[in-house]
Design a protein around this motif. Structure first.
Motif, PDB file in Angstrom:
ATOM      1  N   ASP A  94     -32.889 -68.085   4.591  1.00  0.00           N
ATOM      2  CA  ASP A  94     -31.982 -68.181   3.440  1.00  0.00           C
ATOM      3  C   ASP A  94     -30.755 -67.299   3.643  1.00  0.00           C
ATOM      4  O   ASP A  94     -29.630 -67.700   3.328  1.00  0.00           O
ATOM      5  CB  ASP A  94     -32.710 -67.766   2.156  1.00  0.00           C
ATOM      6  CG  ASP A  94     -33.720 -68.808   1.702  1.00  0.00           C
ATOM      7  OD1 ASP A  94     -33.623 -69.958   2.161  1.00  0.00           O
ATOM      8  OD2 ASP A  94     -34.599 -68.462   0.894  1.00  0.00           O
ATOM      9  N   GLU A  95     -30.975 -66.100   4.167  1.00  0.00           N
ATOM     10  CA  GLU A  95     -29.854 -65.197   4.415  1.00  0.00           C
ATOM     11  C   GLU A  95     -28.927 -65.768   5.485  1.00  0.00           C
ATOM     12  O   GLU A  95     -27.694 -65.721   5.345  1.00  0.00           O
ATOM     13  CB  GLU A  95     -30.374 -63.831   4.859  1.00  0.00           C
ATOM     14  CG  GLU A  95     -29.275 -62.803   5.083  1.00  0.00           C
ATOM     15  CD  GLU A  95     -29.812 -61.437   5.465  1.00  0.00           C
ATOM     16  OE1 GLU A  95     -29.000 -60.547   5.752  1.00  0.00           O
ATOM     17  OE2 GLU A  95     -31.050 -61.274   5.492  1.00  0.00           O
ATOM     18  N   ALA A  96     -29.515 -66.329   6.554  1.00  0.00           N
ATOM     19  CA  ALA A  96     -28.702 -66.920   7.610  1.00  0.00           C
ATOM     20  C   ALA A  96     -27.906 -68.116   7.089  1.00  0.00           C
ATOM     21  O   ALA A  96     -26.732 -68.300   7.443  1.00  0.00           O
ATOM     22  CB  ALA A  96     -29.590 -67.339   8.781  1.00  0.00           C
ATOM     23  N   LEU A  97     -28.519 -68.928   6.227  1.00  0.00           N
ATOM     24  CA  LEU A  97     -27.817 -70.069   5.647  1.00  0.00           C
ATOM     25  C   LEU A  97     -26.676 -69.615   4.743  1.00  0.00           C
ATOM     26  O   LEU A  97     -25.599 -70.226   4.723  1.00  0.00           O
ATOM     27  CB  LEU A  97     -28.799 -70.940   4.864  1.00  0.00           C
ATOM     28  CG  LEU A  97     -29.722 -71.839   5.691  1.00  0.00           C
ATOM     29  CD1 LEU A  97     -30.794 -72.459   4.803  1.00  0.00           C
ATOM     30  CD2 LEU A  97     -28.919 -72.940   6.376  1.00  0.00           C
ATOM     31  N   ALA A  98     -26.909 -68.541   3.993  1.00  0.00           N
ATOM     32  CA  ALA A  98     -25.865 -68.021   3.111  1.00  0.00           C
ATOM     33  C   ALA A  98     -24.672 -67.531   3.918  1.00  0.00           C
ATOM     34  O   ALA A  98     -23.511 -67.774   3.552  1.00  0.00           O
ATOM     35  CB  ALA A  98     -26.418 -66.899   2.240  1.00  0.00           C
ATOM     36  N   ALA A 100     -23.860 -68.547   7.003  1.00  0.00           N
ATOM     37  CA  ALA A 100     -23.218 -69.719   7.601  1.00  0.00           C
ATOM     38  C   ALA A 100     -22.352 -70.449   6.583  1.00  0.00           C
ATOM     39  O   ALA A 100     -21.223 -70.863   6.880  1.00  0.00           O
ATOM     40  CB  ALA A 100     -24.278 -70.656   8.176  1.00  0.00           C
ATOM     41  N   SER A 101     -22.865 -70.588   5.354  1.00  0.00           N
ATOM     42  CA  SER A 101     -22.100 -71.265   4.309  1.00  0.00           C
ATOM     43  C   SER A 101     -20.827 -70.502   3.984  1.00  0.00           C
ATOM     44  O   SER A 101     -19.744 -71.089   3.852  1.00  0.00           O
ATOM     45  CB  SER A 101     -22.968 -71.395   3.049  1.00  0.00           C
ATOM     46  OG  SER A 101     -22.242 -71.972   1.988  1.00  0.00           O
ATOM     47  N   GLU A 105     -17.255 -72.306   4.658  1.00  0.00           N
ATOM     48  CA  GLU A 105     -16.672 -72.887   3.460  1.00  0.00           C
ATOM     49  C   GLU A 105     -15.532 -72.062   2.865  1.00  0.00           C
ATOM     50  O   GLU A 105     -14.688 -72.597   2.155  1.00  0.00           O
ATOM     51  CB  GLU A 105     -17.760 -73.078   2.393  1.00  0.00           C
ATOM     52  CG  GLU A 105     -18.832 -74.084   2.805  1.00  0.00           C
ATOM     53  CD  GLU A 105     -19.946 -74.204   1.767  1.00  0.00           C
ATOM     54  OE1 GLU A 105     -19.827 -73.556   0.702  1.00  0.00           O
ATOM     55  OE2 GLU A 105     -20.917 -74.926   2.030  1.00  0.00           O
ATOM     56  N   ARG A 106     -15.495 -70.756   3.142  1.00  0.00           N
ATOM     57  CA  ARG A 106     -14.469 -69.931   2.522  1.00  0.00           C
ATOM     58  C   ARG A 106     -13.157 -70.031   3.307  1.00  0.00           C
ATOM     59  O   ARG A 106     -13.135 -70.379   4.491  1.00  0.00           O
ATOM     60  CB  ARG A 106     -14.921 -68.475   2.428  1.00  0.00           C
ATOM     61  CG  ARG A 106     -15.023 -67.773   3.757  1.00  0.00           C
ATOM     62  CD  ARG A 106     -15.644 -66.384   3.597  1.00  0.00           C
ATOM     63  NE  ARG A 106     -14.865 -65.540   2.706  1.00  0.00           N
ATOM     64  CZ  ARG A 106     -15.313 -64.389   2.206  1.00  0.00           C
ATOM     65  NH1 ARG A 106     -16.536 -63.987   2.481  1.00  0.00           N
ATOM     66  NH2 ARG A 106     -14.543 -63.661   1.424  1.00  0.00           N
ATOM     67  N   ASP A 215     -18.646 -52.143   1.956  1.00  0.00           N
ATOM     68  CA  ASP A 215     -18.927 -52.862   0.706  1.00  0.00           C
ATOM     69  C   ASP A 215     -17.961 -54.019   0.464  1.00  0.00           C
ATOM     70  O   ASP A 215     -17.874 -54.543  -0.648  1.00  0.00           O
ATOM     71  CB  ASP A 215     -18.910 -51.893  -0.483  1.00  0.00           C
ATOM     72  CG  ASP A 215     -17.583 -51.135  -0.625  1.00  0.00           C
ATOM     73  OD1 ASP A 215     -16.639 -51.447   0.135  1.00  0.00           O
ATOM     74  OD2 ASP A 215     -17.494 -50.247  -1.489  1.00  0.00           O
ATOM     75  N   ASP A 216     -17.225 -54.442   1.494  1.00  0.00           N
ATOM     76  CA  ASP A 216     -16.281 -55.555   1.334  1.00  0.00           C
ATOM     77  C   ASP A 216     -16.972 -56.897   1.074  1.00  0.00           C
ATOM     78  O   ASP A 216     -16.355 -57.822   0.568  1.00  0.00           O
ATOM     79  CB  ASP A 216     -15.396 -55.694   2.583  1.00  0.00           C
ATOM     80  CG  ASP A 216     -14.295 -54.644   2.623  1.00  0.00           C
ATOM     81  OD1 ASP A 216     -14.053 -54.021   1.574  1.00  0.00           O
ATOM     82  OD2 ASP A 216     -13.691 -54.443   3.685  1.00  0.00           O
ATOM     83  N   GLY A 217     -18.238 -57.017   1.478  1.00  0.00           N
ATOM     84  CA  GLY A 217     -18.963 -58.265   1.260  1.00  0.00           C
ATOM     85  C   GLY A 217     -18.563 -59.381   2.204  1.00  0.00           C
ATOM     86  O   GLY A 217     -18.797 -60.560   1.904  1.00  0.00           O
ATOM     87  N   VAL A 218     -17.978 -59.041   3.336  1.00  0.00           N
ATOM     88  CA  VAL A 218     -17.579 -60.063   4.305  1.00  0.00           C
ATOM     89  C   VAL A 218     -18.817 -60.533   5.075  1.00  0.00           C
ATOM     90  O   VAL A 218     -19.587 -59.702   5.570  1.00  0.00           O
ATOM     91  CB  VAL A 218     -16.537 -59.494   5.287  1.00  0.00           C
ATOM     92  CG1 VAL A 218     -16.181 -60.520   6.352  1.00  0.00           C
ATOM     93  CG2 VAL A 218     -15.298 -59.057   4.524  1.00  0.00           C
ATOM     94  N   PRO A 219     -19.053 -61.850   5.177  1.00  0.00           N
ATOM     95  CA  PRO A 219     -20.232 -62.332   5.916  1.00  0.00           C
ATOM     96  C   PRO A 219     -20.107 -62.048   7.407  1.00  0.00           C
ATOM     97  O   PRO A 219     -19.068 -62.304   8.013  1.00  0.00           O
ATOM     98  CB  PRO A 219     -20.229 -63.843   5.643  1.00  0.00           C
ATOM     99  CG  PRO A 219     -18.808 -64.168   5.313  1.00  0.00           C
ATOM    100  CD  PRO A 219     -18.256 -62.954   4.613  1.00  0.00           C
ATOM    101  N   VAL A 220     -21.159 -61.506   7.971  1.00  0.00           N
ATOM    102  CA  VAL A 220     -21.193 -61.174   9.391  1.00  0.00           C
ATOM    103  C   VAL A 220     -22.462 -61.758   9.995  1.00  0.00           C
ATOM    104  O   VAL A 220     -23.559 -61.595   9.439  1.00  0.00           O
ATOM    105  CB  VAL A 220     -21.164 -59.646   9.611  1.00  0.00           C
ATOM    106  CG1 VAL A 220     -21.230 -59.321  11.093  1.00  0.00           C
ATOM    107  CG2 VAL A 220     -19.916 -59.036   8.990  1.00  0.00           C
TER     108      VAL A 220
END
Length: 270
Positions: A94-98, A100-101, A105-106, A215-220
């Motif tokens: 679920d974390e990996a899918l989040a 990837a999304s 998508e952003r 704490d930027d919340g950037v997906p890595v």
């Protein structure tokens, strides 16, 4: 008595699987003809076979399945442990899918890549093999041990820590360098017990730098470089810089209490 083909039809287990379970000791046939080596099963074995089929359909491993078939108590323990493993794997997926999304998508983020002048700077570091076994705690311990040794030698660090990568001793080996800037170069024979000490000097000149907060919340993506570093490397390439990854420094951004709150990554232009 049932032939292996008949037994397979009734249980949903293939004849190949039944032969494997026989060799593994999970489900031995009731009889084996000494001349033809044909396997024959009794009707009383059908229940165990279907239990085994259910366990395998749930992706329980052979060793765990064998343990589960010993009795209800063992079965309950095996299934509870397997549920925990599945839940952990689902959470990871679920974390990996989040991630990837979010990446796909952003809208692309714009990173503020800046150019700055740096003065020549002596540094001392610890070399650690950059393997999957290396943890953040190990790197933090290395930073701490080196800081204490430098302070004890009267050459305490003069700024925030930084790290870099370099080629290791083997073709595929990579070392992580955990470094502190210092006011003066250490003596060639200066060492710290149990630590592979390295030293060098940052050249004076221009460098590109980009930073972000934790704490930027950037997906890595796990084990992959931060998206800001991709932008930095692309900008360095656009400007014709040919610095290698061993010259790329990851610098800790500290708050007023000295706690790490973010990262800067810098690469020289010359």
């Amino acid at each position: 008595m049932l032939s292996i083909g008949e037994f397979a039809q009734l249980t949903g287990l293939s004849a190949k699987a039944l032969r494997i379970y026989d060799k593994q000791g999970l489900l031995k046939p009731a009889e084996v003809d000494p001349w033809s080596n044909y396997r024959r099963y009794s009707a009383s074995q059908l229940e165990v076979a279907i239990q085994l089929k259910a366990l395998r359909a749930a992706e329980v491993g052979l060793a765990e399945a064998q343990r589960a078939l010993r009795g209800r108590q063992d079965a309950a323990a095996v299934l509870a442990e397997h549920r925990e493993r599945l839940a952990a794997e689902r959470a990871r997926q679920d974390e990996a899918l989040a991630v990837a999304s979010a990446l796909l998508e952003r809208d692309p983020l714009s990173w503020d890549v800046q150019e700055r002048q740096v003065e020549a700077q002596h540094w001392v570091g610890v070399a650690l093999p950059a393997t999957d076994e290396l943890t953040d705690d190990q790197a933090d311990l290395a930073f701490g041990a080196l800081y204490e040794a430098l302070a004890a030698a009267g050459n305490a660090p003069t700024g925030p820590f930084w790290s870099s990568l370099r080629a290791g001793s083997g073709e595929d080996d990579v070392d992580l360098l955990c470094c502190w800037p210092v006011a003066r170069a250490v003596a060639p024979d200066w060492s710290v017990p149990g630590i592979a000490v390295v030293r060098g000097e940052i050249r004076a000149g221009r460098e590109l730098v980009v930073g972000w907060r934790h704490d930027d919340g950037v997906p890595v993506v796990d084990s992959a470089v931060h998206p800001a570093v991709l932008v930095l490397l692309a900008e360095a390439e656009r400007r014709g810089a040919e610095a290698g990854l061993d010259e790329l420094r990851q610098i800790g951004l500290l708050d007023e209490c000295g706690d790490a709150v973010g990262v800067e990554v810098a690469i020289p232009l010359s």
